[in-house]
Design an enzyme around this catalytic site. Structure first.
Site, PDB file in Angstrom:
ATOM      1  N   ASP A   1      49.910  43.166  35.112  1.00 32.48           N
ATOM      2  CA  ASP A   1      50.261  44.296  34.237  1.00 32.48           C
ATOM      3  C   ASP A   1      51.413  43.945  33.299  1.00 32.48           C
ATOM      4  O   ASP A   1      52.282  43.136  33.641  1.00 32.48           O
ATOM      5  CB  ASP A   1      50.628  45.507  35.107  1.00 32.48           C
ATOM      6  CG  ASP A   1      50.544  46.815  34.338  1.00 32.48           C
ATOM      7  OD1 ASP A   1      49.920  46.842  33.250  1.00 32.48           O
ATOM      8  OD2 ASP A   1      51.093  47.818  34.823  1.00 32.48           O
TER       9      ASP A   1
ATOM     10  N   ARG B   1      48.985  44.918  20.721  1.00 36.56           N
ATOM     11  CA  ARG B   1      48.774  44.825  22.168  1.00 36.56           C
ATOM     12  C   ARG B   1      47.875  43.649  22.545  1.00 36.56           C
ATOM     13  O   ARG B   1      48.055  42.995  23.567  1.00 36.56           O
ATOM     14  CB  ARG B   1      48.102  46.113  22.686  1.00 36.56           C
ATOM     15  CG  ARG B   1      48.966  47.354  22.661  1.00 36.56           C
ATOM     16  CD  ARG B   1      48.155  48.551  23.198  1.00 36.56           C
ATOM     17  NE  ARG B   1      47.574  48.249  24.497  1.00 36.56           N
ATOM     18  CZ  ARG B   1      48.249  48.342  25.647  1.00 36.56           C
ATOM     19  NH1 ARG B   1      49.495  48.749  25.655  1.00 36.56           N
ATOM     20  NH2 ARG B   1      47.656  48.041  26.783  1.00 36.56           N
TER      21      ARG B   1
ATOM     22  N   HIS C   1      47.382  40.356  25.648  1.00 30.68           N
ATOM     23  CA  HIS C   1      46.233  39.949  26.462  1.00 30.68           C
ATOM     24  C   HIS C   1      45.939  38.464  26.242  1.00 30.68           C
ATOM     25  O   HIS C   1      45.607  37.735  27.172  1.00 30.68           O
ATOM     26  CB  HIS C   1      45.001  40.795  26.126  1.00 30.68           C
ATOM     27  CG  HIS C   1      45.170  42.254  26.410  1.00 30.68           C
ATOM     28  ND1 HIS C   1      45.708  42.719  27.589  1.00 30.68           N
ATOM     29  CD2 HIS C   1      44.884  43.358  25.667  1.00 30.68           C
ATOM     30  CE1 HIS C   1      45.731  44.051  27.552  1.00 30.68           C
ATOM     31  NE2 HIS C   1      45.249  44.457  26.397  1.00 30.68           N
TER      32      HIS C   1
ATOM     33  N   GLU D   1      38.890  52.272  35.123  1.00 29.16           N
ATOM     34  CA  GLU D   1      39.537  53.247  34.240  1.00 29.16           C
ATOM     35  C   GLU D   1      39.901  52.646  32.876  1.00 29.16           C
ATOM     36  O   GLU D   1      40.197  53.374  31.927  1.00 29.16           O
ATOM     37  CB  GLU D   1      40.815  53.793  34.901  1.00 29.16           C
ATOM     38  CG  GLU D   1      40.556  54.735  36.069  1.00 29.16           C
ATOM     39  CD  GLU D   1      40.073  54.018  37.324  1.00 29.16           C
ATOM     40  OE1 GLU D   1      40.578  52.925  37.621  1.00 29.16           O
ATOM     41  OE2 GLU D   1      39.168  54.550  37.994  1.00 29.16           O
TER      42      GLU D   1
ATOM     43  N   LEU E   1      40.370  26.566  46.290  1.00 27.99           N
ATOM     44  CA  LEU E   1      40.798  27.945  46.041  1.00 27.99           C
ATOM     45  C   LEU E   1      39.633  28.809  45.565  1.00 27.99           C
ATOM     46  O   LEU E   1      38.845  28.390  44.720  1.00 27.99           O
ATOM     47  CB  LEU E   1      41.890  27.932  44.958  1.00 27.99           C
ATOM     48  CG  LEU E   1      42.342  29.297  44.423  1.00 27.99           C
ATOM     49  CD1 LEU E   1      43.141  30.047  45.483  1.00 27.99           C
ATOM     50  CD2 LEU E   1      43.161  29.128  43.150  1.00 27.99           C
TER      51      LEU E   1
ATOM     52  N   ARG F   1      52.367  43.241  41.839  1.00 31.80           N
ATOM     53  CA  ARG F   1      52.111  43.911  40.559  1.00 31.80           C
ATOM     54  C   ARG F   1      53.288  43.631  39.653  1.00 31.80           C
ATOM     55  O   ARG F   1      54.425  43.980  39.970  1.00 31.80           O
ATOM     56  CB  ARG F   1      51.926  45.411  40.726  1.00 31.80           C
ATOM     57  CG  ARG F   1      51.625  46.084  39.378  1.00 31.80           C
ATOM     58  CD  ARG F   1      51.315  47.542  39.459  1.00 31.80           C
ATOM     59  NE  ARG F   1      50.904  48.040  38.151  1.00 31.80           N
ATOM     60  CZ  ARG F   1      50.043  49.003  37.937  1.00 31.80           C
ATOM     61  NH1 ARG F   1      49.484  49.618  38.948  1.00 31.80           N
ATOM     62  NH2 ARG F   1      49.730  49.384  36.709  1.00 31.80           N
TER      63      ARG F   1
HETATM   64  C1  IPE Z   1      45.925  48.213  36.252  1.00 24.81           C
HETATM   65  O1  IPE Z   1      46.779  48.304  35.160  1.00 24.81           O
HETATM   66  C2  IPE Z   1      44.666  47.496  35.872  1.00 24.81           C
HETATM   67  C3  IPE Z   1      44.787  46.091  35.515  1.00 24.81           C
HETATM   68  C4  IPE Z   1      45.874  45.382  35.499  1.00 24.81           C
HETATM   69  C5  IPE Z   1      43.559  45.446  35.171  1.00 24.81           C
HETATM   70  P1  IPE Z   1      46.803  49.564  34.194  1.00 24.81           P
HETATM   71  O2  IPE Z   1      47.793  49.277  33.145  1.00 24.81           O
HETATM   72  O3  IPE Z   1      45.421  49.888  33.763  1.00 24.81           O
HETATM   73  O4  IPE Z   1      47.282  50.729  35.172  1.00 24.81           O
HETATM   74  P2  IPE Z   1      48.023  52.103  34.857  1.00 24.81           P
HETATM   75  O5  IPE Z   1      47.207  52.817  33.811  1.00 24.81           O
HETATM   76  O6  IPE Z   1      49.388  51.772  34.347  1.00 24.81           O
HETATM   77  O7  IPE Z   1      48.084  52.813  36.165  1.00 24.81           O
HETATM   78  C1  IPE Z   2      47.395  44.681  31.814  1.00 23.07           C
HETATM   79  O1  IPE Z   2      48.299  44.903  30.789  1.00 23.07           O
HETATM   80  C2  IPE Z   2      46.044  44.254  31.311  1.00 23.07           C
HETATM   81  C3  IPE Z   2      44.969  45.229  31.521  1.00 23.07           C
HETATM   82  C4  IPE Z   2      45.091  46.395  32.105  1.00 23.07           C
HETATM   83  C5  IPE Z   2      43.652  44.870  31.016  1.00 23.07           C
HETATM   84  P1  IPE Z   2      48.361  46.306  30.037  1.00 23.07           P
HETATM   85  O2  IPE Z   2      47.442  46.258  28.878  1.00 23.07           O
HETATM   86  O3  IPE Z   2      48.103  47.420  30.979  1.00 23.07           O
HETATM   87  O4  IPE Z   2      49.858  46.323  29.540  1.00 23.07           O
HETATM   88  P2  IPE Z   2      50.848  47.562  29.502  1.00 23.07           P
HETATM   89  O5  IPE Z   2      50.855  48.168  30.870  1.00 23.07           O
HETATM   90  O6  IPE Z   2      50.303  48.506  28.477  1.00 23.07           O
HETATM   91  O7  IPE Z   2      52.157  46.970  29.113  1.00 23.07           O
HETATM   92 MG    MG Z   3      49.334  48.523  32.161  1.00 22.03          MG
END
Ligand code: IPE
Ligand code: IPE
Ligand code: MG
Length: 233
Positions: free
Chosen positions: A12, A25, A29, A59, A123, A180
């Site tokens: 995350d 954003r 990624h 989600e 792995l 996380r």
């Molecule tokens: C959880 O992160 C899902 C992944 C890292 C793939 P999110 O960014 O989607 O979760 P929330 O919305 O903050 O709970």
């Molecule tokens: C995690 O990073 C990647 C996915 C959920 C695909 P985020 O895209 O959720 O990054 P933040 O939480 O918005 O910083």
């Molecule tokens: Mg996130």
């Protein structure tokens, strides 16, 4: 304490990493690939058996279409760029989640990578894609119900082992350690069943900045924990 056999990571913070740099954003990624590479190498060097990476949740479809499309295309480029090295490192790629709902090209590449590495004995790199813990439990419940109706399963025999046997990857041991990144302290529908007795670690580092030193630190934290599993340890 013994080293973790299975580490699971909620990757995350990609969006915040990009925003902090004035970037879109999607750049966050893209930058995530280096962190994945580091985590895979570290697990190989430290004798970890299973690494599960939460890459896309059930989600996450609610994000803007362009971001979803970019993430799916990054999955494809990750596979094509990294497959040769993962093969060399004897890594077995697996997937967990409702992967059949992924876009056709991403699904084909994913299945190709899973097939190409299925004989590897090092792995196990498990990519959680269109994964949701609730979806996984609902899918298991549906299978159990269908088997009961068909007469092949006695409802009275349904126990924890029967549920566990119908999860997506029943042969994979529960994660010992769930990490996380980004400072968020929630599970967000990841491995709900499997994490019943996992140790949790919530480093502040954003996923694109995650490096081997962060796994060294996570291992140190894990080693200091006393797991009791409801007993007295
Ligand atoms: C959880 O992160 C899902 C992944 C890292 C793939 P999110 O960014 O989607 O979760 P929330 O919305 O903050 O709970
Ligand atoms: C995690 O990073 C990647 C996915 C959920 C695909 P985020 O895209 O959720 O990054 P933040 O939480 O918005 O910083
Ligand atoms: Mg996130």
């Amino acid at each position: 304490m013994s080293a973790p056999v299975h580490i699971a990571i909620v990757m995350d913070g990609n969006g915040r990493w990009a925003r902090a740099r004035g970037l879109a954003r999607t750049e966050g990624h893209k930058a995530a690939e280096t962190s994945i590479h580091e985590a895979v190498s570290w697990c190989g060097e430290n004798g970890v058996g299973f690494l599960t990476l939460f890459a896309f949740s059930t989600e996450n479809w609610s994000r803007p279409a362009a971001e979803v499309t970019l993430i799916m295309s990054l999955l494809r480029s990750f596979i094509s760029r990294n497959l040769p090295e993962l093969q060399r490192k004897n890594v077995r790629i697996r997937a967990t989640g409702r992967i059949e709902a992924l876009p056709a090209k991403a699904l084909a590449d994913l299945r190709g990578a899973v097939e190409a590495t299925q004989g590897n004995t090092g792995l196990q790199l498990i990519l959680a894609l269109n994964y949701g813990g609730r979806a996984e439990l609902a899918d298991a419940a549906r299978r159990i119900a269908a088997e009961a109706v068909s007469g092949s399963l006695d409802p009275a025999s349904v126990d924890e082992a029967a549920v566990a046997a119908r999860l997506y990857l029943p042969d994979v041991p529960d994660p010992d350690l769930v990490i996380r990144t980004s400072g968020e302290k929630r599970i967000s529908n990841f491995l709900l069943w499997q994490s019943a007795y996992s140790e949790f670690h919530f480093p502040e580092v954003l996923w694109p900045d995650f490096r081997k030193e962060h796994l060294d630190e996570a291992l140190k934290v894990f080693s200091s924990r006393r797991r009791r599993f409801g007993g007295l340890g």
